[in-house]
Design a protein around this motif. Structure first.
Motif, PDB file in Angstrom:
ATOM      1  N   HIS A   1      54.051  94.240  71.732  1.00  0.00           N
ATOM      2  CA  HIS A   1      55.076  93.525  72.485  1.00  0.00           C
ATOM      3  C   HIS A   1      56.372  93.447  71.690  1.00  0.00           C
ATOM      4  CE1 HIS A   1      51.475  92.192  74.603  1.00  0.00           C
ATOM      5  NE2 HIS A   1      52.268  91.944  75.624  1.00  0.00           N
ATOM      6  N   TRP A   2      57.474  93.413  72.423  1.00  0.00           N
ATOM      7  CA  TRP A   2      58.797  93.248  71.839  1.00  0.00           C
ATOM      8  C   TRP A   2      59.267  91.849  72.202  1.00  0.00           C
ATOM      9  CZ3 TRP A   2      63.832  95.541  74.150  1.00  0.00           C
ATOM     10  CH2 TRP A   2      64.890  95.376  73.255  1.00  0.00           C
ATOM     11  N   LEU A   3      59.509  91.021  71.181  1.00  0.00           N
ATOM     12  CA  LEU A   3      59.965  89.660  71.402  1.00  0.00           C
ATOM     13  C   LEU A   3      61.479  89.686  71.594  1.00  0.00           C
ATOM     14  CD1 LEU A   3      58.837  86.557  69.379  1.00  0.00           C
ATOM     15  CD2 LEU A   3      61.163  86.807  70.175  1.00  0.00           C
ATOM     16  N   THR A   4      61.932  89.208  72.736  1.00  0.00           N
ATOM     17  CA  THR A   4      63.360  89.162  73.049  1.00  0.00           C
ATOM     18  C   THR A   4      63.685  87.812  73.679  1.00  0.00           C
ATOM     19  OG1 THR A   4      63.115  90.009  75.307  1.00  0.00           O
ATOM     20  CG2 THR A   4      63.412  91.647  73.555  1.00  0.00           C
ATOM     21  N   GLY A   5      64.950  87.582  73.880  1.00  0.00           N
ATOM     22  CA  GLY A   5      65.393  86.435  74.660  1.00  0.00           C
ATOM     23  C   GLY A   5      65.099  85.078  74.067  1.00  0.00           C
ATOM     24  N   LEU A   6      64.877  84.995  72.742  1.00  0.00           N
ATOM     25  CA  LEU A   6      64.639  83.684  72.143  1.00  0.00           C
ATOM     26  C   LEU A   6      65.951  82.898  72.165  1.00  0.00           C
ATOM     27  CD1 LEU A   6      62.872  81.625  70.669  1.00  0.00           C
ATOM     28  CD2 LEU A   6      63.528  82.742  68.531  1.00  0.00           C
ATOM     29  N   PHE A   7      65.904  81.744  72.819  1.00  0.00           N
ATOM     30  CA  PHE A   7      67.093  80.901  72.906  1.00  0.00           C
ATOM     31  C   PHE A   7      66.656  79.446  73.001  1.00  0.00           C
ATOM     32  CE2 PHE A   7      70.528  78.665  75.029  1.00  0.00           C
ATOM     33  CZ  PHE A   7      71.626  79.107  74.320  1.00  0.00           C
ATOM     34  N   VAL A   8      67.313  78.600  72.211  1.00  0.00           N
ATOM     35  CA  VAL A   8      67.083  77.157  72.247  1.00  0.00           C
ATOM     36  C   VAL A   8      68.374  76.501  72.702  1.00  0.00           C
ATOM     37  CG1 VAL A   8      66.471  75.112  70.886  1.00  0.00           C
ATOM     38  CG2 VAL A   8      65.400  77.311  70.360  1.00  0.00           C
ATOM     39  N   ALA A   9      68.271  75.580  73.634  1.00  0.00           N
ATOM     40  CA  ALA A   9      69.454  74.858  74.097  1.00  0.00           C
ATOM     41  C   ALA A   9      70.161  74.241  72.890  1.00  0.00           C
ATOM     42  CB  ALA A   9      69.057  73.773  75.092  1.00  0.00           C
TER      43      ALA A   9
END
Length: 134
Positions: free
Chosen positions: A57-65
């Motif tokens: 798997h490719w981990l993408t889109g990690l975002f914390v408010a």
């Protein structure tokens, strides 16, 4: 404050995740073939996507408010997600984030599946990124 819940987000809720990204002016978008993971109380506080690729798997889109940062939400969310995944997990990050990901078990990776190697080559033309794997 309500306890934070960590877990997968059903695909039917993908528009809600994309709304979260847009509300924070984040360039990420959740794809239809990805596993979606969120940290939430009443609202989504953080998210990431795991895209199947090359027996991993490719981990993408990690975002914390922004208002929720520095509370270990990202590391806890990653921990929950990777615990449910078999096979390798790759990601690209800015050099200043390498130590953060190394604390979570990721290591620099010089050999990538071809689709990711191609992406990294393209992305590296405009920004400095490091490939990591776990």
């Amino acid at each position: 404050m309500t306890d934070i819940q960590y877990g997968p987000l059903p695909q039917v809720m993908r528009p809600l995740l994309n709304k979260f990204y847009r509300a924070h002016h984040a360039p990420m978008r959740a794809g239809s073939a990805e596993q979606l993971w969120v940290a939430k109380n009443n609202d989504i506080l953080a998210a990431l996507c795991l895209k199947p690729i090359a027996q991993g798997h490719w981990l993408t889109g990690l975002f914390v408010a922004p208002t929720e940062r520095r509370q270990h939400i990202a590391s806890t969310l990653i921990g929950h997600a990777v615990a449910q995944i078999s096979g390798p997990i790759w990601l690209f990050c800015h050099p200043e984030l390498v130590a953060f990901y190394q604390r979570l078990g990721f290591q620099p990776c010089s050999v990538l599946p071809e689709p990711l190697a191609d992406r990294l080559t393209r992305y590296s033309q405009t920004k400095s990124l490091v490939a990591l794997a776990r």
